[in-house]
Design a protein around this motif. Structure first.
Motif, mmCIF file in Angstrom:
data_model
loop_
_atom_site.group_PDB
_atom_site.id
_atom_site.type_symbol
_atom_site.label_atom_id
_atom_site.label_comp_id
_atom_site.label_asym_id
_atom_site.label_seq_id
_atom_site.Cartn_x
_atom_site.Cartn_y
_atom_site.Cartn_z
ATOM 1 N N LEU A 56 25.288 34.216 -44.050
ATOM 2 C CA LEU A 56 24.254 35.095 -43.516
ATOM 3 C C LEU A 56 24.799 36.499 -43.258
ATOM 4 O O LEU A 56 24.124 37.493 -43.549
ATOM 5 N N LEU A 57 26.015 36.602 -42.747
ATOM 6 C CA LEU A 57 26.617 37.920 -42.528
ATOM 7 C C LEU A 57 26.781 38.650 -43.857
ATOM 8 O O LEU A 57 26.472 39.836 -43.969
ATOM 9 N N THR A 58 27.243 37.968 -44.881
ATOM 10 C CA THR A 58 27.417 38.580 -46.195
ATOM 11 C C THR A 58 26.076 39.046 -46.750
ATOM 12 O O THR A 58 25.965 40.153 -47.296
ATOM 13 N N LEU A 59 25.042 38.237 -46.599
ATOM 14 C CA LEU A 59 23.713 38.625 -47.075
ATOM 15 C C LEU A 59 23.171 39.827 -46.297
ATOM 16 O O LEU A 59 22.584 40.745 -46.880
ATOM 17 N N CYS A 60 23.378 39.843 -44.996
ATOM 18 C CA CYS A 60 22.917 40.979 -44.177
ATOM 19 C C CYS A 60 23.704 42.248 -44.501
ATOM 20 O O CYS A 60 23.140 43.354 -44.504
ATOM 21 N N LEU A 61 24.996 42.110 -44.768
ATOM 22 C CA LEU A 61 25.795 43.277 -45.160
ATOM 23 C C LEU A 61 25.319 43.832 -46.498
ATOM 24 O O LEU A 61 25.318 45.050 -46.712
ATOM 25 N N ALA A 62 24.913 42.952 -47.402
ATOM 26 C CA ALA A 62 24.351 43.402 -48.680
ATOM 27 C C ALA A 62 23.060 44.172 -48.432
ATOM 28 O O ALA A 62 22.804 45.203 -49.068
ATOM 29 N N GLY A 63 22.249 43.695 -47.500
ATOM 30 C CA GLY A 63 21.033 44.411 -47.143
ATOM 31 C C GLY A 63 21.333 45.756 -46.514
ATOM 32 O O GLY A 63 20.675 46.760 -46.800
ATOM 33 N N TYR A 64 22.335 45.797 -45.656
ATOM 34 C CA TYR A 64 22.760 47.046 -44.999
ATOM 35 C C TYR A 64 23.177 48.082 -46.038
ATOM 36 O O TYR A 64 22.758 49.232 -45.994
ATOM 37 N N LEU A 88 20.580 27.966 -37.773
ATOM 38 C CA LEU A 88 21.295 28.530 -36.633
ATOM 39 C C LEU A 88 20.287 28.838 -35.522
ATOM 40 O O LEU A 88 19.077 28.935 -35.776
ATOM 41 N N SER A 89 20.773 29.038 -34.323
ATOM 42 C CA SER A 89 19.883 29.440 -33.232
ATOM 43 C C SER A 89 19.440 30.882 -33.462
ATOM 44 O O SER A 89 20.121 31.660 -34.133
ATOM 45 N N ASP A 90 18.294 31.233 -32.897
ATOM 46 C CA ASP A 90 17.771 32.587 -33.066
ATOM 47 C C ASP A 90 18.739 33.615 -32.481
ATOM 48 O O ASP A 90 18.916 34.697 -33.030
ATOM 49 N N ARG A 91 19.370 33.265 -31.403
ATOM 50 C CA ARG A 91 20.340 34.170 -30.768
ATOM 51 C C ARG A 91 21.517 34.449 -31.706
ATOM 52 O O ARG A 91 21.997 35.583 -31.801
ATOM 53 N N GLU A 92 21.981 33.415 -32.405
ATOM 54 C CA GLU A 92 23.082 33.578 -33.357
ATOM 55 C C GLU A 92 22.656 34.460 -34.531
ATOM 56 O O GLU A 92 23.424 35.298 -35.008
ATOM 57 N N VAL A 93 21.428 34.282 -35.005
ATOM 58 C CA VAL A 93 20.910 35.104 -36.100
ATOM 59 C C VAL A 93 20.865 36.568 -35.660
ATOM 60 O O VAL A 93 21.287 37.459 -36.399
ATOM 61 N N GLN A 94 20.372 36.836 -34.458
ATOM 62 C CA GLN A 94 20.320 38.203 -33.944
ATOM 63 C C GLN A 94 21.721 38.805 -33.837
ATOM 64 O O GLN A 94 21.934 39.974 -34.169
ATOM 65 N N ARG A 95 22.684 38.001 -33.398
ATOM 66 C CA ARG A 95 24.059 38.474 -33.257
ATOM 67 C C ARG A 95 24.652 38.844 -34.618
ATOM 68 O O ARG A 95 25.317 39.862 -34.764
ATOM 69 N N ILE A 96 24.384 38.022 -35.624
ATOM 70 C CA ILE A 96 24.911 38.276 -36.970
ATOM 71 C C ILE A 96 24.307 39.551 -37.548
ATOM 72 O O ILE A 96 25.011 40.388 -38.116
ATOM 73 N N VAL A 97 22.992 39.722 -37.410
ATOM 74 C CA VAL A 97 22.323 40.917 -37.928
ATOM 75 C C VAL A 97 22.857 42.158 -37.215
ATOM 76 O O VAL A 97 23.161 43.177 -37.844
ATOM 77 N N HIS A 98 22.991 42.078 -35.907
ATOM 78 C CA HIS A 98 23.510 43.216 -35.139
ATOM 79 C C HIS A 98 24.940 43.551 -35.575
ATOM 80 O O HIS A 98 25.301 44.730 -35.698
ATOM 81 N N SER A 99 25.741 42.548 -35.837
ATOM 82 C CA SER A 99 27.112 42.764 -36.293
ATOM 83 C C SER A 99 27.130 43.444 -37.661
ATOM 84 O O SER A 99 27.946 44.342 -37.908
ATOM 85 N N ALA A 100 26.240 43.024 -38.554
ATOM 86 C CA ALA A 100 26.186 43.621 -39.892
ATOM 87 C C ALA A 100 25.797 45.092 -39.829
ATOM 88 O O ALA A 100 26.264 45.901 -40.636
ATOM 89 N N PHE A 101 24.974 45.468 -38.867
ATOM 90 C CA PHE A 101 24.503 46.849 -38.743
ATOM 91 C C PHE A 101 25.280 47.647 -37.703
ATOM 92 O O PHE A 101 24.858 48.724 -37.299
ATOM 93 N N SER A 102 26.430 47.141 -37.275
ATOM 94 C CA SER A 102 27.215 47.815 -36.240
ATOM 95 C C SER A 102 27.921 49.061 -36.750
ATOM 96 O O SER A 102 28.393 49.870 -35.960
ATOM 97 N N GLY A 103 28.042 49.208 -38.062
ATOM 98 C CA GLY A 103 28.740 50.362 -38.624
ATOM 99 C C GLY A 103 30.197 50.086 -38.924
ATOM 100 O O GLY A 103 30.902 50.942 -39.424
ATOM 101 N N LYS A 104 30.665 48.866 -38.631
ATOM 102 C CA LYS A 104 32.061 48.513 -38.909
ATOM 103 C C LYS A 104 32.275 48.211 -40.393
ATOM 104 O O LYS A 104 33.396 48.247 -40.879
ATOM 105 N N TYR A 105 31.199 47.874 -41.094
ATOM 106 C CA TYR A 105 31.295 47.466 -42.493
ATOM 107 C C TYR A 105 30.471 48.408 -43.354
ATOM 108 O O TYR A 105 29.548 49.048 -42.884
ATOM 109 N N GLN A 106 30.813 48.454 -44.648
ATOM 110 C CA GLN A 106 30.055 49.272 -45.587
ATOM 111 C C GLN A 106 29.160 48.427 -46.480
ATOM 112 O O GLN A 106 28.208 48.928 -47.042
ATOM 113 N N GLY A 107 29.495 47.176 -46.633
ATOM 114 C CA GLY A 107 28.716 46.289 -47.488
ATOM 115 C C GLY A 107 29.400 44.949 -47.579
ATOM 116 O O GLY A 107 30.421 44.701 -46.946
#
Length: 176
Positions: A56-64, A88-107
């Protein structure tokens, strides 16, 4: 103007400049075959590195990297998660999406893409486009500047050619 107003203005200006400077891949990762294949794949819990969270993190980073908004990524992630056998729990999904959009990664990372597609979508095509940037050093003749150690080597070579190994001293001008 008061200092607080100027500080708020500077922060807004810096935040808007950061959005323009964000690096985007030439080929949108969300349009590639591996992304579609991983979207359709059933991903197990994962013992260790490869599992639902990493996928899910990889997919969200691709979206980012493809220019999605965080809300669009959350909608996608929620839909993907709902289609899994063990969501996954909804809270975990929110955490993963927030991590992908944190600016630490480019893709999405090419290494993770390769491992995830090998594990969950082996028929998927390999990623297209540049995934890694490498700087190749030019040969010295092609460079405009040289390193200090190269200057030292040049000086030693020059002294050896002018004097030979047996000479005790060398008298030259600064220009020479």
């Amino acid at each position: 103007h008061d200092f607080g107003g100027l500080l708020a203005w500077a922060k807004r200006l810096q935040a808007s400049a950061g959005e323009k400077d964000r690096v985007h891949f030439r080929v949108k990762q969300a349009d590639q075959p591996w992304f579609i294949a991983l979207t359709r794949a059933q991903v197990s819990r994962g013992d260790g590195m490869l599992g639902r969270n990493n996928t899910l993190l990889t997919l969200c980073l691709a979206g980012y990297s493809s220019g999605w908004t965080e809300k669009d990524a959350y909608d996608y992630a929620d839909q993907w998660n709902s289609g899994q056998r063990e969501p996954l729990s909804d809270r975990e999904v929110q955490r993963i999406v927030h991590s992908a959009f944190s600016g630490k990664y480019q893709g999405a990372n090419a290494h993770y893409i390769a491992e995830l597609t090998a594990a969950y979508a082996p028929d998927a095509a390999k990623p297209i486009g540049n995934q890694v940037w490498r700087k190749h050093a030019k040969v010295r003749e092609d460079r405009q500047y040289s390193h200090l150690r190269e200057w030292a080597e040049d000086l030693v070579k020059y002294v050896n050619t002018k004097t030979g190994r047996e000479a005790d001293y060398l008298q030259i001008t600064t220009r020479e």
